[in-house]
Design a protein around this motif. Sequence first.
Motif, PDB file in Angstrom:
ATOM      1  N   ASP A 258       0.849  -1.180   0.000  1.00  0.00           N
ATOM      2  CA  ASP A 258       0.000   0.000   0.000  1.00  0.00           C
ATOM      3  C   ASP A 258       0.892   1.240   0.000  1.00  0.00           C
ATOM      4  OD1 ASP A 258      -1.860   1.960   0.273  1.00  0.00           O
ATOM      5  OD2 ASP A 258      -2.593   1.338   2.243  1.00  0.00           O
TER       6      ASP A 258
ATOM      7  N   THR B 284       0.154   4.259  -0.254  1.00  0.00           N
ATOM      8  CA  THR B 284      -0.388   5.436   0.425  1.00  0.00           C
ATOM      9  C   THR B 284       0.106   5.548   1.867  1.00  0.00           C
ATOM     10  OG1 THR B 284      -2.393   4.216   1.064  1.00  0.00           O
ATOM     11  CG2 THR B 284      -2.449   5.428  -1.022  1.00  0.00           C
ATOM     12  N   ARG B 285       0.704   4.474   2.401  1.00  0.00           N
ATOM     13  CA  ARG B 285       1.267   4.562   3.749  1.00  0.00           C
ATOM     14  C   ARG B 285       2.498   5.454   3.767  1.00  0.00           C
ATOM     15  NH1 ARG B 285       2.190  -1.543   5.538  1.00  0.00           N
ATOM     16  NH2 ARG B 285       3.417  -1.359   3.602  1.00  0.00           N
TER      17      ARG B 285
ATOM     18  N   GLN C 135      -2.912   3.450  -6.359  1.00  0.00           N
ATOM     19  CA  GLN C 135      -2.944   1.978  -6.297  1.00  0.00           C
ATOM     20  C   GLN C 135      -3.492   1.422  -7.610  1.00  0.00           C
ATOM     21  OE1 GLN C 135      -1.701   0.207  -3.974  1.00  0.00           O
ATOM     22  NE2 GLN C 135      -1.422   1.637  -2.308  1.00  0.00           N
TER      23      GLN C 135
END
Length: 753
Positions: free
Chosen positions: A128, A130-131, A753
Amino acid sequence: MPQLTTYFATLLLASVFSTTAKAASDPAAAERVLEQRCIVCHGCYDAPCQLKLEANEGLVRGGTLAPIYDGTRLRAADLTRLFDDAQSEQEWRAKGFHPVIDREAPEQGVMYRLLELKQENPLPTNEDLTRDFDFSLYRDQTCPTQEEFDSYAREHPLWGMPYGLPGLNQDEHNTLISWLEEGAPAASMDALSAQQQATLQHWETFLNTDDKRSQLVARYLYEHLFLASLYLEVEEQPAWFRLIRSRTGPGQPIDVIATRRPYDDPGAGHFYYRLQRMPTAPLAKTHMPYRLDQARLEEYRELFLGDPWQLDTLPGFDAATTSNPFKRFEAIPVAARYRFLLGEAQFTIMNFIKGPVCRGQIALNVIDDHFWVMFANPDKLDPVEDANFLAREMDNLYLPEPRTGTLLDLLSWRKYAKANRSYHEARAQYIEKELNRDERKLDLDAIWDGDGNNANAALTIFRHFDTASVVKGFVGETPKTAWVISYPLLEKIHYLLAAGFDVYGAVAHQLESRLYMDFLRMEGEFNFLMYLPADERPKLWNYWYRDAPHGARKYFDDSSELSARPSDIEFQTSDPKNELLQTLRGRIHGATAKRYDYHSQASSVTTEALRKLELATGAHNSFLPQVSFLNVISEQRDEAYTLIANSGYSNIAQLFKEQKRRIPAEDSLTVVSGFIGAYPNYFFQVNEKQIPLFAAEVQAMESLGDLAELKARYGVRRDVPWFWHLSDKLHRISREQDGIEFGLFDYNRYAAQ
């Protein structure tokens, strides 16, 4: 986990072992790597940290935290246009830009260390992102200086360059590192041919002729071509130029006169129009090619100066004069001005669709996501083109004067609205009077057919939320709305949204421009309605403006006398709007848009699947990205298509609360062969055998979770190792298909993503 076929595995190996760069010491090789890996995020005005790498001058300028796009700005920002607002590295430092290269200690330079940081900390795959990354368009900028870099690297070890994308392969990395170690020299430009030199000289002579008529024509050309990517001859590697004002004349080094707008006062002293060669890579978002060869010079000489017209005094540069192009260029025959704009109508419209507005939600939520544009026939003496009528109504045709004030001036806005209403009342009366003459009718002949050879006569405009595209031909299924544009409307669009729009301006200027554009949109839509049966016009208008403010409905009521006039076209079906548009699609030169028609290019399997996607209007389309590039592959095929998601709205006559007016059930999808859109939001790569399944899954989507599953099976995440290989392939296909119009895509809106 994406399902990798043998073909995908081959692509993966190819990307790992690719050797795209030549010798490490070759600036041209470094320039190619910059284009393929860096400019795709650092090109437009909203390049991160304003680090524009489209030219070596941008690298020398460096970066800054100061944003260009700021929706809360109460006063106009300082101008920081590359090539215009500073001419040396020292001047850019004075404007707050910090260096990203270090010629004394290259390994300490910011760019050098960002590239090394990526090599030391490769992007993780199938995680992920976006972390660790913020991919939002309005994210806070992080622009480390050389002194701040150690702290930056400790806090964000994954934030090497390219940001949030796979790193460079070893050859590419070595090429850039060696180039930076040598001081990042600019690649030399090819010398102009003898023919190009002669054409350049002829144009600069023409643009600087001393007689008053020629001077006014040159001013008109400059104010309409200042954003153009000019080329003198069609060649495999054309030389690009721009038209500028200079303190020095032909044959001397150019001394650019930089004003906020092209019609602003150039200052005291004599000035000259010059063609400045631009050492830039073409970007899809801003690239607007415009032919400026010897044939066009003769064409414009005949168009503007072939017929006699008088000019006693040149217009000045005072505010009262510059605010109204209809007054400023009154002496130039209207027919010549209109023919000039029509000849390259796509370019004319493209000036506001592309141009420097890289983020245009405020400016663009004034247009529908998909509509067709056509033009009044210049040979049919459309009344609104009549010079006498325009001369009488010029005071009501003035445009909002760009200001740098702190508040939206509602009194000025009401004044604009009142003047616009007066113009349309006079226009309605004049058209009604003139249409009573036998020679003037609102029939099919009143719409320009391109003279049988000009494909600019029919255009399609797509809005992609905060960007847009304009292409030749009527593309896609019959749209909800359509425009017919006459000369005054075309001129107003240019001066409001291109020549007069300031991306550095205060929010008040941008809001006023958007509000005034409401009038221009409604004028174009009303022009189209006039060709339909009178009883159909209010039905369509009310449908287009469901739940709209009173002002939108009043616009139609103000022209009620004209709107009741019968159409001069005989209709055969119960759907006159569709009948008219399809008739025009077969009548106007180039309207069939064969370039984008996948039916004759794709296999029968692919054609059937794509056709089902286009015909399936509904909420499932709302989950798709605005612009997706689809790569269909098989042993025999390697093709590219664009999927354009068109959002439905109850109306677009309001500035705010856009989501409340959304109608997902009316969302549609346009599918084209090739590429439309400068900002792809996602890549899909599908084996031809799986295309029917892909289409079925798109139509079955009911949630973002379904979209995630679609991406997992067919999508190309930004962290997959073969991302750059596919990017290179799509650019290669685009270059082959688009020719002189080719420009690099921008990945600043590619999905996280």
